[in-house]
Scaffold this motif. Sequence first.
Motif, PDB file in Angstrom:
ATOM      1  N   ILE A 199       0.837  -1.200   0.000  1.00  0.00           N
ATOM      2  CA  ILE A 199       0.000   0.000   0.000  1.00  0.00           C
ATOM      3  C   ILE A 199       0.873   1.253   0.000  1.00  0.00           C
ATOM      4  CG2 ILE A 199      -1.677   1.359   1.314  1.00  0.00           C
ATOM      5  CD1 ILE A 199      -2.781  -1.316   2.405  1.00  0.00           C
TER       6      ILE A 199
ATOM      7  N   LYS B 100     -13.228  -2.448  -1.209  1.00  0.00           N
ATOM      8  CA  LYS B 100     -13.180  -3.783  -1.816  1.00  0.00           C
ATOM      9  C   LYS B 100     -14.415  -4.119  -2.637  1.00  0.00           C
ATOM     10  CE  LYS B 100     -12.296  -5.611   2.217  1.00  0.00           C
ATOM     11  NZ  LYS B 100     -12.019  -6.539   3.340  1.00  0.00           N
TER      12      LYS B 100
ATOM     13  N   TYR C 211      -6.891  -6.735  -2.042  1.00  0.00           N
ATOM     14  CA  TYR C 211      -7.405  -5.885  -3.115  1.00  0.00           C
ATOM     15  C   TYR C 211      -7.266  -4.441  -2.656  1.00  0.00           C
ATOM     16  CZ  TYR C 211     -10.610  -4.396  -6.851  1.00  0.00           C
ATOM     17  OH  TYR C 211     -11.174  -3.800  -7.951  1.00  0.00           O
ATOM     18  N   ILE C 212      -6.326  -3.742  -3.225  1.00  0.00           N
ATOM     19  CA  ILE C 212      -5.991  -2.384  -2.829  1.00  0.00           C
ATOM     20  C   ILE C 212      -6.758  -1.425  -3.740  1.00  0.00           C
ATOM     21  CG2 ILE C 212      -4.096  -0.737  -2.501  1.00  0.00           C
ATOM     22  CD1 ILE C 212      -2.254  -3.222  -2.137  1.00  0.00           C
ATOM     23  N   ASN C 213      -7.896  -0.972  -3.247  1.00  0.00           N
ATOM     24  CA  ASN C 213      -8.823  -0.180  -4.048  1.00  0.00           C
ATOM     25  C   ASN C 213      -9.227   1.051  -3.244  1.00  0.00           C
ATOM     26  OD1 ASN C 213     -11.063   0.889  -5.429  1.00  0.00           O
ATOM     27  ND2 ASN C 213     -11.735  -1.117  -6.112  1.00  0.00           N
TER      28      ASN C 213
ATOM     29  N   LEU D 161      -5.815   3.909   2.967  1.00  0.00           N
ATOM     30  CA  LEU D 161      -6.243   2.534   3.205  1.00  0.00           C
ATOM     31  C   LEU D 161      -5.392   1.865   4.275  1.00  0.00           C
ATOM     32  CD1 LEU D 161      -6.731   1.297  -0.484  1.00  0.00           C
ATOM     33  CD2 LEU D 161      -8.527   1.971   1.128  1.00  0.00           C
TER      34      LEU D 161
ATOM     35  N   CYS E 239      -8.238  -3.934   2.830  1.00  0.00           N
ATOM     36  CA  CYS E 239      -7.803  -4.585   1.591  1.00  0.00           C
ATOM     37  C   CYS E 239      -7.784  -6.107   1.658  1.00  0.00           C
ATOM     38  CB  CYS E 239      -6.393  -4.114   1.227  1.00  0.00           C
ATOM     39  SG  CYS E 239      -6.216  -2.311   1.142  1.00  0.00           S
TER      40      CYS E 239
END
Length: 227
Positions: free
Chosen positions: A50, A98, A92-94, A63, A68
């Motif tokens: 991240i 997620k 899942y780095i969004n 985040l 994530c």
Amino acid sequence: MKQADDSRAALCLQFLRDIAVHNNREWFHEHREEYDAARAAFESMVAELIARITVFDPAVQYLGVGDCTYRFYRDTRFSPDKSPYKRHFGAYINAKGKKAFQGGYYFHLEPENCMLAGGSYCLPSDVLRAVRQSVCEQPEEFHAIVGSDPFHTLFPVIGETHVKTVPKGFPKDFPYPEYIRCKDYSCFHPVPESFFTSADWLERSAEVFQVMKPFLDFVNAAIDEAV
């Protein structure tokens, strides 16, 4: 002097190999300390990733690891496979979360199936249509992104699943039909296990995700207008 390899992924992968063989609650509880150690190792890798992605995508800087990562326990209610535990660790780095329609960066550790991936999955029909329409309206811009040598080398195929022909309502003579036959706008880069156990995995992962970012920006801009 050669830098020592990163042992965290090796710890994770060994536990995942073990749980694949002993995927039952009794074994898991007897080896809970091994799971906790593997989980902690994975989460420390996610935290570093991240921070490294933030260098070129500041939107993810807020985040935390918990934003994530996922539960290790499987939902078996609708699956013929009743084994209680997953066989992989994934993050899942969004920036949008997620469960967002917008795409993000995905980091996957699994024996013999490690990968770096990303994009937008399970899009509702109206949102998927909006992304396809954006591709049709800006074909050369999209092609310049996904057809570039760096991107195409890492991600030769756009989308995990595809319709057989150009979707209804789109021009049959569209010059890049493969770009609008996607049922999702994702991309995948398989890597060997040694990729993540190497000392430079973080920088190499960041390089892959930085190549992916213009693709995500294009797709996410279309999704932002549609939702």
